[in-house]
Design a protein around this motif. Structure first.
Motif, PDB file in Angstrom:
ATOM      1  N   CYS A  43      47.557  18.695  22.104  1.00 59.53           N
ATOM      2  CA  CYS A  43      46.404  17.819  22.382  1.00 59.53           C
ATOM      3  C   CYS A  43      45.415  18.544  23.298  1.00 59.53           C
ATOM      4  CB  CYS A  43      46.845  16.488  22.972  1.00 59.53           C
ATOM      5  SG  CYS A  43      47.922  16.598  24.419  1.00 59.53           S
ATOM      6  N   ASN A  44      44.981  19.704  22.869  1.00 59.78           N
ATOM      7  CA  ASN A  44      44.102  20.534  23.693  1.00 59.78           C
ATOM      8  C   ASN A  44      42.623  20.315  23.433  1.00 59.78           C
ATOM      9  OD1 ASN A  44      46.294  21.791  24.961  1.00 59.78           O
ATOM     10  ND2 ASN A  44      46.521  23.236  23.255  1.00 59.78           N
ATOM     11  N   THR A  45      42.301  19.585  22.355  1.00 60.66           N
ATOM     12  CA  THR A  45      40.901  19.296  22.038  1.00 60.66           C
ATOM     13  C   THR A  45      40.601  17.857  22.417  1.00 60.66           C
ATOM     14  OG1 THR A  45      40.936  20.861  20.196  1.00 60.66           O
ATOM     15  CG2 THR A  45      39.183  19.211  20.197  1.00 60.66           C
ATOM     16  N   PRO A  46      39.578  17.612  23.240  1.00 58.26           N
ATOM     17  CA  PRO A  46      39.261  16.235  23.646  1.00 58.26           C
ATOM     18  C   PRO A  46      39.091  15.304  22.445  1.00 58.26           C
ATOM     19  CG  PRO A  46      37.979  17.797  24.916  1.00 58.26           C
ATOM     20  CD  PRO A  46      38.658  18.598  23.850  1.00 58.26           C
ATOM     21  N   GLY A  47      39.753  14.138  22.528  1.00 54.58           N
ATOM     22  CA  GLY A  47      39.645  13.144  21.461  1.00 54.58           C
ATOM     23  C   GLY A  47      40.478  13.421  20.243  1.00 54.58           C
ATOM     24  N   MET A  48      41.306  14.477  20.296  1.00 55.84           N
ATOM     25  CA  MET A  48      42.146  14.816  19.153  1.00 55.84           C
ATOM     26  C   MET A  48      43.560  15.146  19.607  1.00 55.84           C
ATOM     27  SD  MET A  48      39.869  17.143  16.540  1.00 55.84           S
ATOM     28  CE  MET A  48      41.251  17.115  15.381  1.00 55.84           C
ATOM     29  N   ALA A  49      44.513  14.934  18.695  1.00 58.64           N
ATOM     30  CA  ALA A  49      45.899  15.325  18.943  1.00 58.64           C
ATOM     31  C   ALA A  49      46.527  15.717  17.617  1.00 58.64           C
ATOM     32  CB  ALA A  49      46.683  14.201  19.591  1.00 58.64           C
ATOM     33  N   ALA A  63      51.196   2.456  16.535  1.00 58.80           N
ATOM     34  CA  ALA A  63      51.629   2.493  17.936  1.00 58.80           C
ATOM     35  C   ALA A  63      51.528   3.923  18.440  1.00 58.80           C
ATOM     36  CB  ALA A  63      53.065   1.988  18.085  1.00 58.80           C
ATOM     37  N   GLY A  64      51.319   4.056  19.759  1.00 55.58           N
ATOM     38  CA  GLY A  64      51.302   5.370  20.382  1.00 55.58           C
ATOM     39  C   GLY A  64      49.945   6.007  20.503  1.00 55.58           C
ATOM     40  N   ALA A  65      48.907   5.303  20.009  1.00 53.42           N
ATOM     41  CA  ALA A  65      47.532   5.805  20.080  1.00 53.42           C
ATOM     42  C   ALA A  65      46.609   4.597  20.130  1.00 53.42           C
ATOM     43  CB  ALA A  65      47.213   6.688  18.879  1.00 53.42           C
ATOM     44  N   PRO A  66      45.379   4.767  20.556  1.00 52.55           N
ATOM     45  CA  PRO A  66      44.469   3.618  20.660  1.00 52.55           C
ATOM     46  C   PRO A  66      44.229   2.938  19.316  1.00 52.55           C
ATOM     47  CG  PRO A  66      43.567   5.540  21.791  1.00 52.55           C
ATOM     48  CD  PRO A  66      44.752   6.020  21.019  1.00 52.55           C
ATOM     49  N   ASP A  67      43.967   1.640  19.363  1.00 55.80           N
ATOM     50  CA  ASP A  67      43.599   0.919  18.148  1.00 55.80           C
ATOM     51  C   ASP A  67      42.411   1.610  17.488  1.00 55.80           C
ATOM     52  OD1 ASP A  67      45.551  -0.916  18.670  1.00 55.80           O
ATOM     53  OD2 ASP A  67      44.190  -2.452  19.476  1.00 55.80           O
ATOM     54  N   GLY A  68      42.495   1.738  16.173  1.00 54.77           N
ATOM     55  CA  GLY A  68      41.407   2.367  15.436  1.00 54.77           C
ATOM     56  C   GLY A  68      41.502   3.875  15.353  1.00 54.77           C
ATOM     57  N   GLY A  84      48.048  19.719   6.993  1.00 54.65           N
ATOM     58  CA  GLY A  84      48.939  20.703   6.405  1.00 54.65           C
ATOM     59  C   GLY A  84      50.330  20.170   6.170  1.00 54.65           C
ATOM     60  N   ASP A  85      51.234  21.066   5.791  1.00 56.83           N
ATOM     61  CA  ASP A  85      52.601  20.680   5.448  1.00 56.83           C
ATOM     62  C   ASP A  85      53.319  19.995   6.597  1.00 56.83           C
ATOM     63  OD1 ASP A  85      52.130  21.854   3.033  1.00 56.83           O
ATOM     64  OD2 ASP A  85      53.399  23.611   3.376  1.00 56.83           O
ATOM     65  N   GLU A  86      53.176  20.538   7.796  1.00 56.97           N
ATOM     66  CA  GLU A  86      53.990  20.100   8.924  1.00 56.97           C
ATOM     67  C   GLU A  86      53.255  19.185   9.895  1.00 56.97           C
ATOM     68  OE1 GLU A  86      56.866  21.054   8.372  1.00 56.97           O
ATOM     69  OE2 GLU A  86      56.644  22.909   7.216  1.00 56.97           O
ATOM     70  N   HIS A  87      51.938  19.076   9.789  1.00 53.42           N
ATOM     71  CA  HIS A  87      51.173  18.446  10.855  1.00 53.42           C
ATOM     72  C   HIS A  87      50.167  17.431  10.345  1.00 53.42           C
ATOM     73  CE1 HIS A  87      52.274  22.476  12.662  1.00 53.42           C
ATOM     74  NE2 HIS A  87      52.817  21.614  13.489  1.00 53.42           N
ATOM     75  N   GLY A  88      49.888  16.464  11.202  1.00 52.93           N
ATOM     76  CA  GLY A  88      48.798  15.529  11.002  1.00 52.93           C
ATOM     77  C   GLY A  88      47.971  15.463  12.268  1.00 52.93           C
ATOM     78  N   GLY A  89      46.742  14.970  12.129  1.00 56.09           N
ATOM     79  CA  GLY A  89      45.863  14.865  13.284  1.00 56.09           C
ATOM     80  C   GLY A  89      45.540  13.422  13.606  1.00 56.09           C
ATOM     81  N   LEU A  90      45.363  13.136  14.893  1.00 54.81           N
ATOM     82  CA  LEU A  90      44.886  11.844  15.365  1.00 54.81           C
ATOM     83  C   LEU A  90      43.515  12.055  15.992  1.00 54.81           C
ATOM     84  CD1 LEU A  90      48.097  10.495  17.159  1.00 54.81           C
ATOM     85  CD2 LEU A  90      47.423  10.156  14.781  1.00 54.81           C
ATOM     86  N   VAL A  91      42.600  11.165  15.659  1.00 56.72           N
ATOM     87  CA  VAL A  91      41.250  11.269  16.195  1.00 56.72           C
ATOM     88  C   VAL A  91      40.888   9.946  16.847  1.00 56.72           C
ATOM     89  CG1 VAL A  91      38.824  11.697  15.691  1.00 56.72           C
ATOM     90  CG2 VAL A  91      40.598  12.902  14.386  1.00 56.72           C
ATOM     91  N   ALA A  92      40.554  10.004  18.135  1.00 59.71           N
ATOM     92  CA  ALA A  92      40.095   8.830  18.877  1.00 59.71           C
ATOM     93  C   ALA A  92      39.124   9.326  19.943  1.00 59.71           C
ATOM     94  CB  ALA A  92      41.258   8.076  19.503  1.00 59.71           C
ATOM     95  N   ALA A  93      37.861   9.073  19.733  1.00 61.28           N
ATOM     96  CA  ALA A  93      36.831   9.621  20.616  1.00 61.28           C
ATOM     97  C   ALA A  93      37.085   9.257  22.068  1.00 61.28           C
ATOM     98  CB  ALA A  93      35.459   9.108  20.179  1.00 61.28           C
ATOM     99  N   ASP A  94      36.958  10.264  22.941  1.00 62.14           N
ATOM    100  CA  ASP A  94      37.042  10.098  24.391  1.00 62.14           C
ATOM    101  C   ASP A  94      38.429   9.705  24.897  1.00 62.14           C
ATOM    102  OD1 ASP A  94      34.260  10.611  24.578  1.00 62.14           O
ATOM    103  OD2 ASP A  94      33.827   8.496  24.185  1.00 62.14           O
ATOM    104  N   HIS A  95      39.433   9.741  24.014  1.00 65.55           N
ATOM    105  CA  HIS A  95      40.779   9.386  24.471  1.00 65.55           C
ATOM    106  C   HIS A  95      41.540  10.630  24.901  1.00 65.55           C
ATOM    107  CE1 HIS A  95      44.510   7.169  24.844  1.00 65.55           C
ATOM    108  NE2 HIS A  95      45.104   8.058  24.081  1.00 65.55           N
TER     109      HIS A  95
END
Length: 377
Positions: A282-288, A308-313, A320-331
């Motif tokens: 989670c090194n990029t702001p707003g992304m994990a 669960a585990g991340a902000p609503d919305g 890729g094969d092993e990874h997914g991304g979460l995007v929540a601005a300013d979180h």
């Protein structure tokens, strides 16, 4: 049926779902059992037999719960699924909903026919009928259903006349017993609007009714009319033609069905199947980045929903094969945090995993094998 995995030491430890080695296929047992009870009560109230489709869960543990709730048997999409579930426990009746055609597969079907109380298979071509007839005996005939194409041209006879011709071919072989017909409108299950879905099913049921009438008039009245699905079961029951329902996804409720208006005036079934993942970067702001990608989640039903585990919305993106991304601005995401994802399409997602991590709230209570994982032939 508990199986050993690297998460086995967490069973019974209150609140330790958050410590699962991820990605993990997670099953909310209480929600699933409520779904099972609700569908069983519906079928009983409508006077319909229930034959849930095990291609959804591929699990002897879940099949037992469905049978104990009143199901007359199960469906399996492939012979391999039927073999795995029959070997794992007592299943009184299995309908294989895809044609069994190759010589090795027919030999395996003959063995299964000797092992369980009732096995049925669909047919849609006279060559298949003749091949099956040669492998069975008149003193213990194989039960068959005529598969009827609902218009998608995947499997099934393509016309009323073809259905009657196939019935005559089956009747010519004492080693086969014609039990009825199968009619599954797969493309109609996910029409989001209830009104639009109902109109489509009314039209298709009229077509099926014409075939049933023609079979009856020529001496082949079907005892079993099997079909329907989670998306159309209420409409199917109302129209009064099916004798049994092949519902499957109702046990879990994935995103595809969650987006549909399943009932005219009732709430949908409950979401019971999830993939738990973990934030690994989670090194990029707003992304994990989480540890669940194409190998943990089916992609044919869209993207998973973060529950669960991340902000609503929060939005999920495949990375890729092993990874997914979460995007929540300013979180500011928490490194190592557990995240819960509701699966897009349950059937193929289940097939990516070895086991269900069965939970009661935040506590792991059991681990069940995906009994028929990978049994696609």
């Amino acid at each position: 049926m508990t199986v050993e995995t690297e998460n086995g030491d967490l069973i019974g430890q209150q609140g330790e779902r958050k410590s699962l080695n991820t990605p993990a296929l997670v099953l909310d047992k209480a929600a699933m059992e409520r779904n099972i009870a609700r569908m069983a009560a519906f079928a009983a109230d409508k006077g319909l037999a229930l034959r849930p489709h095990a291609k959804t869960h591929k699990s002897i543990d879940i099949a037992r719960l469905q049978l104990n709730a009143g199901a007359r048997g199960i469906c399996c999409a492939k012979l391999g699924e039927a073999e795995a579930l029959a070997a794992a426990g007592t299943v009184p009746s299995i309908l294989i909903t895809s044609p069994v055609v190759s010589a090795p597969a027919i030999a395996r079907l003959a063995s299964l026919h000797e092992e369980i109380e009732e096995v049925m298979v669909v047919v849609d071509h006279p060559e298949n009928v003749r091949a099956l007839a040669a492998a069975f005996a008149a003193d213990k005939p194989l039960d068959v259903l005529i598969d009827i194409d609902p218009g998608i041209h995947r499997t099934g006879v393509a016309s009323p006349d073809a259905a009657v011709a196939l019935a005559r071919e089956i009747a010519a072989h004492p080693s086969l017993c014609l039990r009825g017909v199968q009619f599954y409108c797969g493309l109609h299950q996910h029409i989001q609007s209830y009104a639009e879905r109902r109109a489509a099913i009314v039209e298709r049921t009229g077509y099926l009714r014409g075939i049933v009438d023609q079979l009856t008039e020529t001496g082949f009245a079907p005892d079993i009319i099997s079909g329907g699905g989670t998306g159309t079961h209420e409409i199917d029951a109302e129209l009064g033609l099916f004798t049994e329902l092949q519902v499957g996804s109702y046990v879990f409720m994935d995103n595809e069905y969650g987006e549909c208006e399943l009932f005219g005036d009732a709430e949908n079934f409950e979401a019971a199947l999830f993939v738990d993942a973990r934030i690994v970067s989670c090194n990029t702001p707003g992304m994990a980045t989480v540890d669940a990608g194409f190998k943990a989640l089916s992609t044919d039903g869209g993207k998973p929903v973060v529950t669960a585990g991340a902000p609503d919305g929060s939005a999920f993106i495949f990375m890729g094969d092993e990874h997914g991304g979460l995007v929540a601005a300013d979180h500011a995401f928490e490194h190592g945090a557990a995240v819960t994802l509701q699966v897009p399409h349950c059937d193929p997602t289940v097939n990516l995993h070895d086991a269900y991590h069965v939970v009661d709230g935040d506590t792991l209570i059991d681990i069940w094998p995906v009994t028929a994982r990978g049994r696609s032939r």
